[in-house]
Design an enzyme around this catalytic site. Sequence first.
Site, mmCIF file in Angstrom:
data_model
loop_
_atom_site.group_PDB
_atom_site.id
_atom_site.type_symbol
_atom_site.label_atom_id
_atom_site.label_comp_id
_atom_site.label_asym_id
_atom_site.label_seq_id
_atom_site.Cartn_x
_atom_site.Cartn_y
_atom_site.Cartn_z
ATOM 1 N N CYS A 1 0.805 -1.229 0.000
ATOM 2 C CA CYS A 1 0.000 0.000 0.000
ATOM 3 C C CYS A 1 0.833 1.273 0.000
ATOM 4 C CB CYS A 1 -0.918 0.026 1.225
ATOM 5 S SG CYS A 1 -2.333 -1.016 0.991
HETATM 6 N N1 CO8 Z 1 -20.400 -9.393 6.369
HETATM 7 C C1 CO8 Z 1 -20.939 -9.601 7.610
HETATM 8 N N2 CO8 Z 1 -20.185 -9.873 8.687
HETATM 9 C C2 CO8 Z 1 -18.854 -9.944 8.519
HETATM 10 C C3 CO8 Z 1 -18.232 -9.741 7.276
HETATM 11 C C4 CO8 Z 1 -19.066 -9.472 6.176
HETATM 12 N N3 CO8 Z 1 -18.561 -9.258 4.950
HETATM 13 N N4 CO8 Z 1 -16.895 -9.866 7.427
HETATM 14 C C5 CO8 Z 1 -16.676 -10.141 8.727
HETATM 15 N N5 CO8 Z 1 -17.860 -10.205 9.393
HETATM 16 C C6 CO8 Z 1 -18.058 -10.488 10.808
HETATM 17 C C7 CO8 Z 1 -16.856 -11.212 11.413
HETATM 18 O O1 CO8 Z 1 -16.925 -12.594 11.205
HETATM 19 C C8 CO8 Z 1 -16.966 -10.827 12.880
HETATM 20 O O2 CO8 Z 1 -17.952 -11.635 13.478
HETATM 21 P P1 CO8 Z 1 -17.757 -12.136 15.007
HETATM 22 O O3 CO8 Z 1 -17.709 -10.861 15.820
HETATM 23 O O4 CO8 Z 1 -18.955 -12.963 15.230
HETATM 24 O O5 CO8 Z 1 -16.455 -12.872 15.027
HETATM 25 C C9 CO8 Z 1 -17.534 -9.403 12.831
HETATM 26 O O6 CO8 Z 1 -18.166 -9.276 11.546
HETATM 27 C C10 CO8 Z 1 -16.452 -8.357 12.979
HETATM 28 O O7 CO8 Z 1 -15.363 -8.668 12.060
HETATM 29 P P2 CO8 Z 1 -13.977 -7.947 12.109
HETATM 30 O O8 CO8 Z 1 -13.490 -7.917 13.519
HETATM 31 O O9 CO8 Z 1 -13.101 -8.530 11.064
HETATM 32 O O10 CO8 Z 1 -14.444 -6.485 11.646
HETATM 33 P P3 CO8 Z 1 -13.711 -5.120 11.791
HETATM 34 O O11 CO8 Z 1 -14.593 -4.191 12.508
HETATM 35 O O12 CO8 Z 1 -12.316 -5.276 12.281
HETATM 36 O O13 CO8 Z 1 -13.633 -4.626 10.275
HETATM 37 C C11 CO8 Z 1 -11.972 -4.417 8.527
HETATM 38 C C12 CO8 Z 1 -12.904 -5.344 9.321
HETATM 39 C C13 CO8 Z 1 -12.848 -3.451 7.738
HETATM 40 C C14 CO8 Z 1 -11.134 -5.254 7.590
HETATM 41 C C15 CO8 Z 1 -11.097 -3.609 9.509
HETATM 42 O O14 CO8 Z 1 -10.504 -4.468 10.442
HETATM 43 C C16 CO8 Z 1 -10.012 -2.830 8.827
HETATM 44 O O15 CO8 Z 1 -10.217 -2.023 7.950
HETATM 45 N N6 CO8 Z 1 -8.768 -3.035 9.260
HETATM 46 C C17 CO8 Z 1 -7.621 -2.355 8.708
HETATM 47 C C18 CO8 Z 1 -7.198 -3.109 7.537
HETATM 48 C C19 CO8 Z 1 -6.185 -2.384 6.728
HETATM 49 O O16 CO8 Z 1 -6.014 -1.200 6.745
HETATM 50 N N7 CO8 Z 1 -5.517 -3.155 5.962
HETATM 51 C C20 CO8 Z 1 -4.586 -2.644 5.052
HETATM 52 C C21 CO8 Z 1 -4.572 -3.605 3.961
HETATM 53 S S1 CO8 Z 1 -4.174 -2.853 2.518
HETATM 54 C C22 CO8 Z 1 -2.533 -3.186 2.132
HETATM 55 O O17 CO8 Z 1 -1.661 -3.204 2.917
HETATM 56 C C23 CO8 Z 1 -2.271 -3.492 0.728
HETATM 57 C C24 CO8 Z 1 -2.030 -4.950 0.593
HETATM 58 C C25 CO8 Z 1 -1.853 -5.289 -0.829
HETATM 59 C C26 CO8 Z 1 -3.083 -5.103 -1.668
HETATM 60 C C27 CO8 Z 1 -3.851 -6.341 -1.810
HETATM 61 C C28 CO8 Z 1 -4.862 -6.235 -2.902
HETATM 62 C C29 CO8 Z 1 -5.725 -7.454 -3.015
#
Ligand code: CO8
Length: 372
Positions: free
Chosen positions: A156
């Site tokens: 990123c």
């Molecule tokens: N629909 C419904 N429920 C869902 C979904 C969904 N799609 N996905 C997860 N849930 C559920 C989970 O199972 C979990 O349920 P439970 O509490 O029962 O276990 C609940 O919802 C909460 O899940 P999370 O804890 O995962 O949810 P978050 O509030 O943490 O949100 C995010 C998830 C949005 C991913 C958040 O954690 C986030 O944005 N984190 C930061 C991530 C970030 O910035 N990453 C950077 C990556 S980018 C990068 O570095 C580039 C890499 C290379 C590029 C790759 C291209 C492909």
Amino acid sequence: MAEVVISGSGVFTPPHVITNDELVASFNAYVDLYNARHAAEIEAGTVEAKSPSSSEFIFSASGIEQRFVMDKEGILDPERMCPRYPARPDDAPSLMAEMGVTAAQEALAQAGVDAGDVDLIICAASNHQRAYPAIAVEIQQVMGAGGFAFDMNVACSSATFGIQAATDMIRGGSAKRALVISPELTSGHLEWRDRDCHFIFGDVATAVLLEAADVAGAAQFNVRSTACATQFSNNIRNNNGFLRRAQDQMDDRRDMQFMQNGRKVFKEVLPLVSSHIAEHMAREGVVADDLTRLWLHQANKTMNDYIGKKVLGRVPEAGEQPNILQDYANTSSAGSIIAFAQNSEDLAAGSVGLICSFGAGYSVGSVIVERV
Ligand code: CO8
């Protein structure tokens, strides 16, 4: 040492939009098919049933409303769940080169610079569609640029690290005009079958033209300084690589696409980014009140709200910290550059702004610029 300016930026936006509702409908159709096909194993407890996705979750967890992609049909086909990019003959421009060239042409047109006068091209992206020849060298040939070109990958943070590399090379005298091009074809390495991440990414290409101030006709911003930092983490990882065949891993394995522990990334990257920006500003003698605009990496709205507040010491006013992730989703290294390209023209001369990216590695890159 040469002063360096940004004299153009460009964004190529792919032709297809997928809304959250469209994405979730096809994902849930895939889940139904998967669970029906594995009903016996699910019943026996040897396979875990997949859970459906939801538009409400996607929007509230990330702020994303839609994403642009280069192919929509393959992604939304519940029997396929990945884009379809037919292989092209070796003598045809690659998809990444094509996307990158379009963004680069916009940056050159803004600056009134001919491609033939560019003597450095960096193709900085979070994945490259082949190992070699470098996509950057192909772009150089397609555009008719001179000098030299190379690919780099810092996930990123590729674009900001690319801007630092280009700035340093111009300052050092090895180039006069550089294009930092980020064709982010994230749809090819996203796991569309995993509800935890299927909504996160979109495709796009961006380009930034940097020039030595003494040759630039149409400078937009002075590059005051850049700062890059990395710290190893496995919390964002993709194990696909050239040893795959030798490691007997040619099967359809989850770790051959994007994987992350989103919660940990969220928690660990926020302090890293906040302290990186604070240290960069302190080194440059810039205080919060000097900053007119923040162009942040576009991964998550809550994350950006937090960083904006931390950097400015107050809740950012409307327009001070523009988000584009609601329209483009996370476009990896291109996100902060889209925000910059689409929200910088209105700044008054002398205004200071900061571009910042962060992500896998971990990596964080920042660029302090001043409007000319
Ligand atoms: N629909 C419904 N429920 C869902 C979904 C969904 N799609 N996905 C997860 N849930 C559920 C989970 O199972 C979990 O349920 P439970 O509490 O029962 O276990 C609940 O919802 C909460 O899940 P999370 O804890 O995962 O949810 P978050 O509030 O943490 O949100 C995010 C998830 C949005 C991913 C958040 O954690 C986030 O944005 N984190 C930061 C991530 C970030 O910035 N990453 C950077 C990556 S980018 C990068 O570095 C580039 C890499 C290379 C590029 C790759 C291209 C492909």
